[in-house]
Design an enzyme around this catalytic site. Sequence first.
Site, PDB file in Angstrom:
ATOM      1  CG  HIS A 325      -2.144  -0.857   1.028  1.00  0.00           C
ATOM      2  ND1 HIS A 325      -2.137  -2.213   1.289  1.00  0.00           N
ATOM      3  CD2 HIS A 325      -3.404  -0.565   0.599  1.00  0.00           C
ATOM      4  CE1 HIS A 325      -3.331  -2.711   1.037  1.00  0.00           C
ATOM      5  NE2 HIS A 325      -4.122  -1.742   0.616  1.00  0.00           N
ATOM      6  N   GLY A 326       2.085   1.205   0.425  1.00  0.00           N
ATOM      7  CA  GLY A 326       2.900   2.410   0.402  1.00  0.00           C
ATOM      8  C   GLY A 326       4.260   2.198   1.030  1.00  0.00           C
TER       9      GLY A 326
END
Length: 466
Positions: A325-326
């Site tokens: 996700h990041g």
Amino acid sequence: MLFPTLAFGVFFLFVYFTAWSLDRENGRRKLFLLLASWFFYAQWDWRFVGLLILSAVLNWGVAALIARNPSDRRGWLVGLGVAANLLILGFFKYYGFFVEQAGDLLARFGWERDLPLLQIVLPVGISFFTFQGISYVVDVHRGKTPAAKSLLDVMLLMSFFPHLVAGPIVRASDLLPQFDRVPRLTREMATHGLLLIVWGLFKKTIVASELATRLVDPVFFDPSAYSSVDIAAAVYGYAVQIYCDFSAYSDMAIGIAALLGYSFPRNFDQPYRASSMQSFWRRWHISLSSWLRDYLYVPLGGGKKGLFASCVNVMITMLLGGLWHGAAWTFVAWGALHGGVQVIERLARAALGDRKIIPTVLGVLITFHIVCLGWILFRAETFDLAVAMLQGLGRIGPVMMLTPFLLTLIIGGLAMHWLPPRAVESLTLKLKPAPSITMGVLIGLAILLIEAARPDGVAPFIYFQF
């Protein structure tokens, strides 16, 4: 180019009428849809259209080699294909993060170095089309789908604009067979598609946008300025915002694809009514959770090697899912929280068997609040900000942000999870017999009402950054 904008509406109308004018020429139709998808993607940054093409050619070539080689030679080919995809993803998404971490680590040992830190632009949707490519190569290797008949099909699989930038991650085994045949648009598909688009517009432009601008963004920007009521409202508000934002994109993507004659899988299934974390991940972002299960958890060994190995594999899967996700430790911590709770659930089931420990309602409440705790890590840009949010939950003070309107949006967003599980599908069946003019008037009125009620401007979808 965002879905809920006039520019996209004009673009889609042109694509819709042109595509159906080519319905007897499937090859030309697919070529047109591919060019339209590249044009759509180029509205963010035309330079990355080349990356899309490179990624598609890479996966098409590797899959073709896998299909033509004996089974004893396929292992290194699929490994090469997966590694190449991960290398592309890693360079664009994680290069800066890993260089910074390496620099900090060297500095702790007194070995400070000037490492080459490049300013790399993150291509929109790179995580989604990279995972799409990996699943295609692996499925050809496993024999779950044959290699595509043409490069055009693989390019369209990875570039098809409805799901290009934020999913759902549509498997090759689902979409390639649809590309092989001339699509047909039934009344049921058209009705369902239009209803999903309208429902998605409402969730994104009214619920998610209002909560973001009037509550969530200000409180998360400076939690020290707000009381416990506002902070709690912002946490619940973000839970509703991210659900309405992301599920709206998925709904609209499924609806747009349906109007073009293609079927995408369902991506959300009322996740906040889950009574366990495992159930939550069967309901939230289903295409990603099933991807992580099939291409990470199962290859690691799944649950075949005993309880301990199963728990370790769940933790690895969720940690990497968080990192997907990041490029930030807050996302890793978010994945660790979800993985840790699932491990506890597995240990409890192993110890107690089928005995029910807590009532379902209590399980739903506990699971929802654990998810909300995770959303604080997910939304906060730093650990300090996340800690400030948690500390603020005990701060007494005046209520400055929460209004009756925002409270209604929060309650309404949560109440969506207790609608009939297939409400849109049921409404589709009821409206399907209606005359086309009646349907057009109803859909038009719904869009006009949403347009009149929504705030000015449209923020990008949250998952565009992933």
